[in-house]
Motif scaffolding. Structure first.
Motif, PDB file in Angstrom:
ATOM      1  N   LEU A 537     -14.977 -36.179  19.745  1.00 41.85           N
ATOM      2  CA  LEU A 537     -14.197 -37.476  19.635  1.00 41.85           C
ATOM      3  C   LEU A 537     -13.170 -37.252  18.922  1.00 41.85           C
ATOM      4  CD1 LEU A 537     -17.370 -39.726  18.877  1.00 41.85           C
ATOM      5  CD2 LEU A 537     -16.315 -38.896  21.105  1.00 41.85           C
ATOM      6  N   GLY A 538     -12.067 -38.208  18.779  1.00 35.84           N
ATOM      7  CA  GLY A 538     -11.065 -38.175  18.083  1.00 35.84           C
ATOM      8  C   GLY A 538     -10.098 -37.054  18.183  1.00 35.84           C
ATOM      9  N   ALA A 539      -9.467 -36.560  17.475  1.00 30.99           N
ATOM     10  CA  ALA A 539      -8.529 -35.538  17.255  1.00 30.99           C
ATOM     11  C   ALA A 539      -8.380 -34.786  16.099  1.00 30.99           C
ATOM     12  CB  ALA A 539      -6.997 -35.734  17.836  1.00 30.99           C
ATOM     13  N   ILE A 540      -8.207 -33.446  16.224  1.00 29.43           N
ATOM     14  CA  ILE A 540      -8.277 -32.495  15.069  1.00 29.43           C
ATOM     15  C   ILE A 540      -7.020 -31.407  15.140  1.00 29.43           C
ATOM     16  CG2 ILE A 540     -10.124 -30.625  15.747  1.00 29.43           C
ATOM     17  CD1 ILE A 540     -11.471 -31.082  13.147  1.00 29.43           C
ATOM     18  N   GLY A 541      -6.693 -31.173  13.882  1.00 27.07           N
ATOM     19  CA  GLY A 541      -5.501 -30.036  13.855  1.00 27.07           C
ATOM     20  C   GLY A 541      -4.151 -30.631  13.898  1.00 27.07           C
ATOM     21  N   SER A 542      -3.336 -29.779  14.259  1.00 23.70           N
ATOM     22  CA  SER A 542      -1.874 -30.364  14.424  1.00 23.70           C
ATOM     23  C   SER A 542      -1.326 -29.902  15.692  1.00 23.70           C
ATOM     24  CB  SER A 542      -0.919 -29.770  13.329  1.00 23.70           C
ATOM     25  OG  SER A 542      -0.824 -28.616  13.410  1.00 23.70           O
ATOM     26  N   SER A 543      -0.360 -30.377  16.036  1.00 21.27           N
ATOM     27  CA  SER A 543       0.349 -30.157  17.454  1.00 21.27           C
ATOM     28  C   SER A 543       0.934 -28.720  17.558  1.00 21.27           C
ATOM     29  CB  SER A 543       1.709 -31.022  17.781  1.00 21.27           C
ATOM     30  OG  SER A 543       2.685 -30.849  16.687  1.00 21.27           O
ATOM     31  N   SER A 544       1.023 -28.185  16.551  1.00 24.08           N
ATOM     32  CA  SER A 544       1.605 -26.618  16.334  1.00 24.08           C
ATOM     33  C   SER A 544       0.280 -25.710  16.396  1.00 24.08           C
ATOM     34  CB  SER A 544       2.525 -26.503  15.015  1.00 24.08           C
ATOM     35  OG  SER A 544       2.005 -26.784  14.073  1.00 24.08           O
ATOM     36  N   MET A 545      -0.794 -26.217  15.853  1.00 21.79           N
ATOM     37  CA  MET A 545      -1.870 -25.472  15.627  1.00 21.79           C
ATOM     38  C   MET A 545      -3.291 -26.330  15.880  1.00 21.79           C
ATOM     39  SD  MET A 545      -2.821 -22.513  12.623  1.00 21.79           S
ATOM     40  CE  MET A 545      -1.248 -21.612  12.839  1.00 21.79           C
ATOM     41  N   ASN A 563      -8.859 -42.420  20.681  1.00 19.61           N
ATOM     42  CA  ASN A 563      -9.688 -42.038  21.848  1.00 19.61           C
ATOM     43  C   ASN A 563      -9.595 -40.462  22.158  1.00 19.61           C
ATOM     44  OD1 ASN A 563     -10.557 -44.621  22.359  1.00 19.61           O
ATOM     45  ND2 ASN A 563      -8.684 -44.916  23.839  1.00 19.61           N
ATOM     46  N   PRO A 564     -11.071 -40.009  22.851  1.00 17.77           N
ATOM     47  CA  PRO A 564     -12.056 -40.688  23.049  1.00 17.77           C
ATOM     48  C   PRO A 564     -13.097 -41.008  21.697  1.00 17.77           C
ATOM     49  CG  PRO A 564     -12.377 -38.273  23.420  1.00 17.77           C
ATOM     50  CD  PRO A 564     -11.110 -38.379  23.096  1.00 17.77           C
ATOM     51  N   ARG A 565     -14.040 -42.097  21.940  1.00 17.21           N
ATOM     52  CA  ARG A 565     -14.702 -42.463  20.923  1.00 17.21           C
ATOM     53  C   ARG A 565     -16.130 -42.368  21.436  1.00 17.21           C
ATOM     54  NH1 ARG A 565     -10.023 -45.455  19.600  1.00 17.21           N
ATOM     55  NH2 ARG A 565      -9.714 -45.531  17.507  1.00 17.21           N
ATOM     56  N   VAL A 566     -16.451 -42.005  22.638  1.00 16.78           N
ATOM     57  CA  VAL A 566     -17.671 -41.804  23.341  1.00 16.78           C
ATOM     58  C   VAL A 566     -17.492 -40.479  23.983  1.00 16.78           C
ATOM     59  CG1 VAL A 566     -19.423 -42.426  24.796  1.00 16.78           C
ATOM     60  CG2 VAL A 566     -18.325 -43.981  23.251  1.00 16.78           C
ATOM     61  N   ALA A 567     -18.277 -39.504  23.788  1.00 16.21           N
ATOM     62  CA  ALA A 567     -18.232 -38.050  24.474  1.00 16.21           C
ATOM     63  C   ALA A 567     -18.739 -38.128  25.962  1.00 16.21           C
ATOM     64  CB  ALA A 567     -18.961 -37.004  23.608  1.00 16.21           C
ATOM     65  N   THR A 568     -18.110 -37.699  26.760  1.00 11.02           N
ATOM     66  CA  THR A 568     -18.381 -37.447  28.238  1.00 11.02           C
ATOM     67  C   THR A 568     -17.997 -36.300  28.677  1.00 11.02           C
ATOM     68  OG1 THR A 568     -16.415 -38.456  29.071  1.00 11.02           O
ATOM     69  CG2 THR A 568     -18.383 -40.049  28.707  1.00 11.02           C
ATOM     70  N   ASN A 569     -19.222 -35.407  28.751  1.00 12.49           N
ATOM     71  CA  ASN A 569     -18.963 -33.990  29.414  1.00 12.49           C
ATOM     72  C   ASN A 569     -17.966 -33.205  28.479  1.00 12.49           C
ATOM     73  OD1 ASN A 569     -20.583 -34.334  31.886  1.00 12.49           O
ATOM     74  ND2 ASN A 569     -18.893 -35.284  32.843  1.00 12.49           N
ATOM     75  N   PRO A 570     -18.222 -33.046  27.149  1.00 13.92           N
ATOM     76  CA  PRO A 570     -17.585 -32.388  26.205  1.00 13.92           C
ATOM     77  C   PRO A 570     -17.298 -30.906  26.772  1.00 13.92           C
ATOM     78  CG  PRO A 570     -19.718 -32.677  25.305  1.00 13.92           C
ATOM     79  CD  PRO A 570     -19.592 -33.469  26.383  1.00 13.92           C
ATOM     80  N   ASP A 585     -24.420 -31.044  21.496  1.00 11.41           N
ATOM     81  CA  ASP A 585     -23.745 -31.941  20.599  1.00 11.41           C
ATOM     82  C   ASP A 585     -24.268 -33.208  21.217  1.00 11.41           C
ATOM     83  OD1 ASP A 585     -22.182 -30.343  19.478  1.00 11.41           O
ATOM     84  OD2 ASP A 585     -20.464 -30.465  20.712  1.00 11.41           O
ATOM     85  N   SER A 586     -24.484 -34.441  20.035  1.00 10.03           N
ATOM     86  CA  SER A 586     -24.698 -35.760  20.447  1.00 10.03           C
ATOM     87  C   SER A 586     -23.743 -36.383  21.018  1.00 10.03           C
ATOM     88  CB  SER A 586     -25.232 -36.409  19.123  1.00 10.03           C
ATOM     89  OG  SER A 586     -25.135 -37.896  19.522  1.00 10.03           O
ATOM     90  N   ASN A 587     -24.177 -37.417  22.092  1.00 10.72           N
ATOM     91  CA  ASN A 587     -23.108 -37.916  23.088  1.00 10.72           C
ATOM     92  C   ASN A 587     -23.097 -39.375  22.470  1.00 10.72           C
ATOM     93  OD1 ASN A 587     -25.630 -38.528  24.020  1.00 10.72           O
ATOM     94  ND2 ASN A 587     -25.005 -38.392  26.126  1.00 10.72           N
ATOM     95  N   TRP A 588     -23.714 -39.664  21.309  1.00 17.72           N
ATOM     96  CA  TRP A 588     -23.816 -41.085  20.800  1.00 17.72           C
ATOM     97  C   TRP A 588     -22.528 -41.505  20.273  1.00 17.72           C
ATOM     98  CZ3 TRP A 588     -27.603 -44.478  21.219  1.00 17.72           C
ATOM     99  CH2 TRP A 588     -27.517 -45.498  20.339  1.00 17.72           C
ATOM    100  N   PRO A 589     -22.069 -42.858  20.716  1.00 21.36           N
ATOM    101  CA  PRO A 589     -20.987 -43.445  20.562  1.00 21.36           C
ATOM    102  C   PRO A 589     -20.542 -43.473  18.936  1.00 21.36           C
ATOM    103  CG  PRO A 589     -22.183 -44.819  22.146  1.00 21.36           C
ATOM    104  CD  PRO A 589     -23.124 -43.752  21.565  1.00 21.36           C
ATOM    105  N   GLY A 590     -19.267 -42.970  18.686  1.00 23.57           N
ATOM    106  CA  GLY A 590     -18.691 -43.065  17.583  1.00 23.57           C
ATOM    107  C   GLY A 590     -19.342 -41.824  16.535  1.00 23.57           C
TER     108      GLY A 590
END
Length: 756
Positions: A537-545, A563-570, A585-590
C-alpha cells in the motif's frame, strides 16, 4: 655735588646709549648693517613689531646660497632684514636699496621694497651689461620718525661667460690612452668641458651613454659633474666576460643654454678565464658537517684580480636536495670561497664550480660520511579510518588489504635511504603478511601489505633494523562482514499515519522507515550495502532509488500515503514468498506491509513492518464498563446512569477508525464541555500502534472487538460536590478526538450524581 646710584634713570639712559653706540660701531665695521642707538622702539609709519633699529643685508645666488659675485647672466638676490631694538622683525617697513648705477641694475624701478612678516625685504641685483666689471656696495636704508637706519653688503662683478661650450672626450687605461676594453682592462672615460675661450667650466652635468649590451658604466646612471678643472669621468667595464665587438661612447652637456657633445669609439675583447685548484677544508666531513670549498680564477698563467667576477657552485647532492652550497660567490683577489653543508648526502659528492658568464668550469670530489640509522617510525596506513573487511565478504569502498608505511631516520631526524627493514606480524590469526623485507627509498620509506583472514581480530606489524631498532604499527582491525538475518532490524517513526483520506505531499512523507544491518560479529555492515524496499500500500523510497544504501550499518527511506489503500494481488516479495520463509501479507484495507531485503551473496535476508493508513475520524468506538459490559458509541449522548456523588465513575474507550485500525499517531483524546463534574482521560493521545491481533476478516466485522486495533483510553468522572450533596446533579461532558491534521470528532456523555 649730587650722588647718583646705578639704578638712577639718568645712568640707565647713559648705559643704554653706550651699548647702542658700541653695537652701531660694530655693525658699521662689519659692513652688514647700522642703526640709531637713540631709537626707543616706539611704533610709527604703519610698521608692526616696533620701530626699525637695525638693517642687515645679505646676498644669495640662484641656488639660494650666500654669494657676492654677479654678472649680467648670474644675478644676485639682496635680502634686507629689519629688526627693532629687541631683535624682533619689523614688517611693512619700506626699505630703499641703492648702488652704483654704472655697475648694477635693480629689479625695482625706484629701488624700494616692503618687509614681509619675517622682516625681510628682497630685490634682485644684476650687472649693468655683459662687459662691465668691478666692485661696489649695496646699501639698504629704513627711515624712521627720528633717524635713518642703514645696512650694506659688498659685491663683485665679473664679465659673463660666453654662451656655448666645448667638450673633448678621452679613454684611459690607468694613465695611458687606450680604446681596448676587456674585463681585465677596464677603461676610464674623461670628458673635459670648457667655454668657447677654452676656460674650464666647473659643476656642469655630463651625461655618458653607450650600448648596454656591450659595456656598462659606473656609476650606472652614466652621469658625473665636472670638477674645478672642468673634468667629469666614469668607468667602463664589459657587460660580460664573453662580450666582444666595437661601439661608441657618447658624452653631452648643456651649458648656458647651449648643447655640447662628442663621442669616441672603442673595441671590446673577450677575457679568457680558467678555474684551478679546487680545495676543501677540511678534506672530508662527517655526516651533516660543513666544509669550505675554494677555487682560483686565472687569466692565462696569472690570477685574475679584476672585479665583477662571480663563481657558481653546485653538486650532485645539492641538486638532489641533500646538500647546500653557496652560489654567485664574488671573487676576491682571484679566489672564490663557498660553504658546503651536508644534508644527508652520504658518500662521495662531486662538486662543480663555474664562472658566471664564462665557459670556465672545474670539479672535484668531497668525501661525506654516511649517517647512521637512529629510529624507524610508523608513518601511514591505508585505508585510513576503516577496518579491513573479513576475507571474501566485500563491501563498497572496502578492502581486504592494508598498506603500511614505515620511515627510517638518522641521528639528525632526517629520512635515511638504503636501509634494510624486516617486518613481522604480532597477533592476527588468519592474517597474511605479504612482504617480509624492504629497502628504504630516497625518502627513507619502506612498505609492506597485509591481507585479512576469516576471523574478526586486531593485529600489529613490527618493523626492525639490523641494529635492533624497531617500532610497531598502530592496531589494524579486521571486522565488518556480510549481513546476517538475525541482525536485520526494521523500524518506523510512525506506525499509524493519517493517510486513509489524505495523500502525503511530495516533500512531506507520512513517515520514515529505517533498517539496521550487522554482521555475524555484531558489527555494522560495510557502507554501501544496498537494501531494497517494497510496500503493498502507499509508496516507499524515492524516484531515484526504491531503497537505500547503508552508512555505518543503517539507512532510511520515506513512506508516503497514496493509492493503493487496499491490496489486490500484491507482487511477490521476499516477505510474502512462502517458499522462501516469507509470511502472507494481510489484504486488510488501510494496513500496509513494508518489506526490506538484501542479500549475503547466496541468501535473501529480509524483514517486514506494518503501517496503518488511518482515517481522520473515529468510527468504531467501544465502551467497556467496570462490570465488563460493552456498548458501541454513536453520535447521540450516551447515558452512564447514576452514581453516588461520593464515588468516582470510570470506563474505558476503544477508539478506532472505520476499518477498526487505530487513529493516527499523535491524535489527542481530550475532555471538552464538562459541566457539574471533574473529568479526565488517560492517555490523552494516541501513540504508535502495531498490529497486535490479526484474527481475520470475520473478527473485524460488525461490533466484534476481538480484532479491533484501536487505542484504549480510561475516562474518570468525579462529582464537583461529593461532601455537600443536597440534590441529584446531572454531569455532562464530551470526549473529543482530534487528529494531527485537525479533524475533530466528539462523543457526548451524561451521568447523574445522587446524594448518599
Amino acid at each position: 655735588m649730587r650722588n647718583v646710584s646705578l639704578s638712577n634713570t639718568y645712568w640707565s639712559r647713559v648705559a643704554n646709549w653706550l651699548v647702542l653706540l658700541a653695537l652701531g660701531a660694530l655693525l658699521a665695521a662689519c659692513g652688514g648693517g647700522g642703526g640709531d642707538p637713540t631709537i626707543d622702539g616706539g611704533s610709527s609709519g604703519g610698521t608692526t613689531g616696533g620701530v626699525a633699529a637695525t638693517v642687515t643685508v645679505s646676498l644669495f645666488n640662484a641656488a639660494g646660497q650666500p654669494g657676492s659675485t654677479l654678472s649680467s647672466t648670474t644675478p644676485l638676490t639682496a635680502k634686507a632684514l629689519v629688526n627693532d631694538k629687541n631683535g624682533v622683525p619689523v614688517s611693512n617697513a619700506v626699505v630703499t636699496f641703492s648702488a652704483d648705477a654704472t655697475l648694477v641694475t635693480m629689479s625695482s624701478t625706484n629701488g624700494t621694497a616692503l618687509t614681509d612678516a619675517k622682516g625681510y625685504a628682497s630685490i634682485t641685483v644684476s650687472a649693468l651689461n655683459a662687459a662691465v666689471t668691478g666692485a661696489g656696495k649695496l646699501t639698504a636704508t629704513v627711515a624712521t620718525a627720528t633717524a635713518t637706519v642703514t645696512g650694506e653688503a659688498s659685491y663683485e662683478i665679473k664679465a659673463a661667460q660666453a654662451a656655448g661650450a666645448k667638450m673633448t672626450l678621452s679613454l684611459l687605461n690607468g694613465n695611458s690612452a687606450s680604446n681596448a676594453l676587456s674585463s681585465a682592462t677596464p677603461l676610464t672615460a674623461k670628458a673635459l668641458v670648457t667655454d668657447l675661450s677654452g676656460k674650464p667650466i666647473a659643476d656642469v652635468l655630463v651625461v655618458f651613454s653607450t650600448d648596454n649590451a656591450v659595456a656598462v658604466l659606473s656609476p650606472s646612471v652614466g652621469t658625473a659633474l665636472t670638477d674645478a678643472t672642468g673634468m667629469a669621468s666614469v668607468t667602463m667595464r664589459p657587460f660580460s666576460l664573453t662580450s666582444s665587438g666595437a661601439a661608441s661612447l657618447r658624452a653631452s652637456t648643456t651649458v648656458n643654454g647651449a648643447l655640447a657633445s662628442t663621442q669616441i669609439n672603442y673595441v671590446l675583447g673577450t677575457t679568457d678565464l680558467t678555474l684551478a685548484n679546487m680545495t676543501f677544508s677540511p678534506a672530508s666531513i662527517p655526516a651533516y658537517g660543513t666544509a669550505n670549498v675554494s677555487v682560483d680564477i686565472m687569466a692565462g698563467s696569472k690570477a685574475y684580480t679584476g672585479t665583477g667576477v662571480t663563481v657558481d657552485f653546485g653538486s650532485n647532492c645539492v641538486s638532489a636536495g641533500k646538500a647546500s652550497v653557496s652560489s654567485g660567490v664574488p671573487a676576491v683577489n682571484g679566489k672564490a670561497t663557498a660553504v658546503y653543508r651536508d644534508l644527508g648526502c652520504g658518500g662521495a659528492d662531486m662538486l662543480f664550480a663555474s664562472v658566471t658568464g664564462s665557459n670556465a668550469a672545474l670539479h672535484a670530489t668531497l668525501n661525506v660520511a654516511r649517517a647512521t640509522p637512529a629510529s624507524v617510525q610508523f608513518s601511514a596506513v591505508s585505508p585510513v579510518g576503516k577496518s579491513l573487511v573479513i576475507q571474501g565478504q566485500g563491501g563498497l569502498s572496502r578492502t581486504e588489504t592494508a598498506t603500511l608505511t614505515f620511515r627510517v631516520f638518522d641521528t639528525f631526524n632526517r629520512p635515511l635511504p638504503g636501509q634494510e627493514v624486516t617486518f613481522s606480524l604480532l597477533n592476527g590469526p588468519g592474517v597474511t603478511l605479504n612482504k617480509l623485507k624492504d629497502i628504504t627509498d630516497a625518502n627513507g620509506e619502506v612498505i609492506t601489505t597485509v591481507n585479512s583472514g576469516l576471523t574478526p581480530t586486531t593485529f600489529r606489524v613490527k618493523a626492525s633494523l639490523a641494529s635492533g631498532v624497531s617500532t610497531l604499527s598502530d592496531s589494524i582491525l579486521v571486522t565488518t562482514g556480510l549481513p546476517v538475518q538475525t541482525a536485520f532490524s526494521l523500524s518506523v517513526v510512525k506506525s499509524n499515519v493519517e493517510g486513509w483520506s489524505y495523500d502525503s505531499g511530495v516533500g512531506n512523507p507520512a513517515t520514515t522507515v529505517t533498517v539496521l544491518l550487522a554482521d555475524q560479529a555484531g558489527n555494522p555492515v560495510p557502507d554501501g550495502t544496498p537494501v531494497a524496499f517494497q510496500s503493498n500500500l502507499g509508496a516507499i523510497g524515492s524516484s531515484s532509488m526504491g531503497g537505500c544504501t547503508t552508512t555505518n550499518g543503517g539507512c532510511s527511506v520515506d513512506f508516503r500515503s497514496q493509492n493503493p489503500r487496499v491490496a489486490t494481488n500484491p507482487p511477490a516479495t521476499p516477505c510474502n514468498d512462502l517458499k522462501n520463509g516469507g509470511t502472507a501479507d494481510s489484504n486488510w484495507p488501510g494496513l500496509a506491509t513494508v518489506c526490506a531485503s538484501t542479500s549475503d551473496g547466496s541468501t535473501t535476508l529480509f524483514a517486514k513492518i506494518a503501517i496503518f493508513l488511518s482515517d481522520s475520524h473515529p468510527d468504531k468506538v467501544f465502551l467497556t464498563n467496570d462490570d465488563g459490559s460493552t456498548a458501541v458509541l454513536g453520535t447521540q449522548a450516551y447515558d452512564l446512569g447514576s452514581r453516588s456523588a461520593s464515588l468516582p465513575r470510570t470506563f474505558r474507550l476503544l477508539i478506532s477508525d472505520l476499518h477498526q485500525n487505530p487513529m493516527p499517531s499523535g491524535s489527542t483524546v481530550t475532555i471538552t464541555n464538562a459541566v457539574n463534574g471533574q473529568v479526565s482521560v488517560l492517555p490523552a493521545s494516541v501513540q504508535n500502534i502495531y498490529p497486535h491481533n490479526m484474527l481475520g476478516v470475520d473478527d473485524r466485522t460488525g461490533n466484534n472487538i476481538k480484532g479491533n486495533q484501536g487505542s484504549l483510553h480510561t475516562v474518570t468522572i468525579n462529582s464537583m460536590t461529593p461532601t455537600s450533596c443536597v440534590a441529584d446533579v446531572v454531569n455532562t461532558f464530551n470526549v473529543t478526538v482530534t487528529t494531527p491534521l485537525g479533524n475533530a470528532t466528539s462523543y457526548p456523555f451524561r451521568l447523574t450524581f445522587s446524594c448518599p
